[in-house]
Design an enzyme around this catalytic site. Structure first.
Site, mmCIF file in Angstrom:
data_model
loop_
_atom_site.group_PDB
_atom_site.id
_atom_site.type_symbol
_atom_site.label_atom_id
_atom_site.label_comp_id
_atom_site.label_asym_id
_atom_site.label_seq_id
_atom_site.Cartn_x
_atom_site.Cartn_y
_atom_site.Cartn_z
ATOM 1 N N GLY A 107 1.626 -0.557 -2.307
ATOM 2 C CA GLY A 107 1.857 -0.659 -3.743
ATOM 3 C C GLY A 107 2.863 0.326 -4.275
ATOM 4 O O GLY A 107 2.900 0.607 -5.473
ATOM 5 N N SER A 108 3.724 0.868 -3.418
ATOM 6 C CA SER A 108 4.662 1.907 -3.848
ATOM 7 C C SER A 108 5.954 1.340 -4.420
ATOM 8 O O SER A 108 6.728 2.058 -5.049
ATOM 9 C CB SER A 108 4.994 2.825 -2.672
ATOM 10 O OG SER A 108 5.664 2.100 -1.651
ATOM 11 N N GLY A 109 6.243 0.059 -4.160
ATOM 12 C CA GLY A 109 7.471 -0.533 -4.654
ATOM 13 C C GLY A 109 8.667 -0.326 -3.752
ATOM 14 O O GLY A 109 9.807 -0.531 -4.170
ATOM 15 N N LEU A 110 8.435 0.071 -2.501
ATOM 16 C CA LEU A 110 9.530 0.301 -1.556
ATOM 17 C C LEU A 110 9.570 -0.771 -0.460
ATOM 18 O O LEU A 110 10.185 -0.568 0.583
ATOM 19 C CB LEU A 110 9.402 1.695 -0.917
ATOM 20 C CG LEU A 110 9.481 2.891 -1.877
ATOM 21 C CD1 LEU A 110 9.258 4.199 -1.120
ATOM 22 C CD2 LEU A 110 10.820 2.923 -2.602
ATOM 23 N N GLY A 111 8.934 -1.888 -0.716
ATOM 24 C CA GLY A 111 8.964 -2.986 0.251
ATOM 25 C C GLY A 111 8.079 -2.757 1.449
ATOM 26 O O GLY A 111 8.388 -3.195 2.560
ATOM 27 N N SER A 113 4.986 -3.760 2.807
ATOM 28 C CA SER A 113 4.407 -4.756 3.720
ATOM 29 C C SER A 113 5.493 -5.484 4.502
ATOM 30 O O SER A 113 5.333 -5.777 5.689
ATOM 31 C CB SER A 113 3.543 -5.759 2.951
ATOM 32 O OG SER A 113 4.314 -6.523 2.045
ATOM 33 N N GLU A 145 5.444 -13.716 6.417
ATOM 34 C CA GLU A 145 4.783 -13.011 5.316
ATOM 35 C C GLU A 145 4.579 -13.896 4.096
ATOM 36 O O GLU A 145 3.493 -13.926 3.505
ATOM 37 C CB GLU A 145 5.602 -11.775 4.920
ATOM 38 C CG GLU A 145 4.911 -10.933 3.850
ATOM 39 C CD GLU A 145 5.708 -9.715 3.433
ATOM 40 O OE1 GLU A 145 5.185 -8.924 2.625
ATOM 41 O OE2 GLU A 145 6.857 -9.547 3.903
ATOM 42 N N ASP A 157 13.254 -7.730 0.775
ATOM 43 C CA ASP A 157 12.638 -6.627 1.524
ATOM 44 C C ASP A 157 12.808 -6.765 3.031
ATOM 45 O O ASP A 157 13.129 -5.802 3.727
ATOM 46 C CB ASP A 157 11.144 -6.520 1.188
ATOM 47 C CG ASP A 157 10.892 -6.211 -0.270
ATOM 48 O OD1 ASP A 157 11.870 -5.918 -0.986
ATOM 49 O OD2 ASP A 157 9.721 -6.267 -0.693
#
Length: 339
Positions: A107-111, A113, A145, A157
């Site tokens: 959930g950090s927003g850095l792609g 998963s 994904e 991502d």
């Protein structure tokens, strides 16, 4: 000869401009464009073959999991689905231990998963001796994904994690074009000097934000904002090619204004307060990285204000994160434990 470990490392991405236009149905219907880069924060995957027919997974973020591999495809039930989808795709029945580590919290927003599944695929290919082009690996990561597992999100991502570096990506219904942006080393150095990355301390669930954005698009509420953001992605790539960091930072500010129109869930009072404080202290522009709602924020500052901006943001409880831009994409290797 000792135990062979097969490892891969994929870089996390930092979205500059255009994120959201890579999400279907907009990307397929009108074509998306994203300008992004990768940073020296990584997802790691290690595969160690075993002599049985089961897999044993250990992940700091997702916990532990064990499953037999000789009883048909593994069920995708929300538990370790990224790994199971890769194992199913390659038809793996030989046993293995797998360790996952990611340098960004979920959930950090850095792609996160997407970067993880790229690392899993690359380590698997290293183990199996499979050769894949960069485009094929990124497409497979996206397919597994988004289409097989059904995790909500865009297309940028996976491609960022595979290709690495500063790229202008264009998305259509049937293909993705990844174009390396030719930015002078001195420009990247100056951008690095002026860039500030901070963690708001609030993870977010991107799926709900993306669902809200898609619903707004289908209702005709954010199409103009998405169109304008797509154009700004090209503008920012061009500004950095010219070495104009002031203009690039202003474009980032404009993009944030537009991004907030994608969905009511993009921002909140805390994020607005952080953003306004950063600008008051000397940031020219910035934005949330990823879908929005929390996670990491990225700012470009005046050449002499970065320290003041950092000091001001700490008053809001955010954590300043050291980082460097990473020019390389996913890499894999093998290592003999006895050496």
């Amino acid at each position: 000869m000792g135990t062979i470990h097969y490892r891969a490392r994929a870089p996390l991405r930092l979205g500059f401009v255009g994120g959201g236009t890579d999400v279907d149905p907009y990307a397929s219907q009108k074509g998306g464009a994203v300008f992004n880069t990768t940073i020296n924060r990584y997802a790691y995957c290690t595969i160690t073959p075993t002599n049985d027919h089961s897999m044993s997974v250990h992940s700091i973020d997702y916990g532990k999991y064990e499953a037999p591999l000789d009883k048909g495809p593994l069920p995708l039930d929300g538990n370790m689905d990224l790994i199971k989808a890769v194992a199913n795709h390659f038809g793996i029945t030989d046993g293995f231990n797998l360790v996952l580590q990611s340098e960004a919290p979920p959930g950090s927003g850095l792609g996160g998963s997407s970067t993880v599944i790229v690392a899993i695929i690359a380590a698997t290919c290293e183990w199996l001796g499979e050769k894949m082009t960069a485009s094929d690996m990124a497409h497979l990561a996206y397919h597994l994904e988004r289409e097989v597992i059904g995790l909500k999100g865009g297309k940028q991502d996976q491609y960022a994690a595979v290709f690495g570096g500063f790229n202008l990506m264009r998305f259509a219904a049937d293909h993705v074009d990844v174009n390396r942006v030719n930015i002078a080393e001195e420009t990247i150095n100056e951008l690095q000097y002026r860039s500030l990355l901070c963690y708001t301390g609030t993870p977010r669930e991107s799926a709900k934000i993306i669902e809200s954005q898609v619903a707004s698009y289908k209702a005709g509420q954010n199409e103009d904002a998405l169109d304008a953001t797509k154009a700004l992605a090209l503008d920012m790539a061009h500004a950095l090619e010219l070495g104009d960091i002031q203009d690039a930072a202003k474009i980032l500010d404009d993009a944030w204004v537009l991004k907030k129109k994608f969905s009511s869930k993009i921002t909140n009072p805390q994020i607005d307060a952080i953003y306004n404080a950063a600008k008051s202290a000397g940031a020219i522009g910035g934005k949330i990285s990823g879908a929005g709602g929390g996670g990491f924020m990225h700012f470009i500052c005046e050449y002499d204000t970065k320290y003041q901006v950092a000091q001001e943001l700490r008053r809001y409880g955010v954590k300043i994160t050291d980082f460097m831009y990473e020019p390389k994409g996913v890499t894999s290797w093998r290592y003999d434990n006895d050496r």
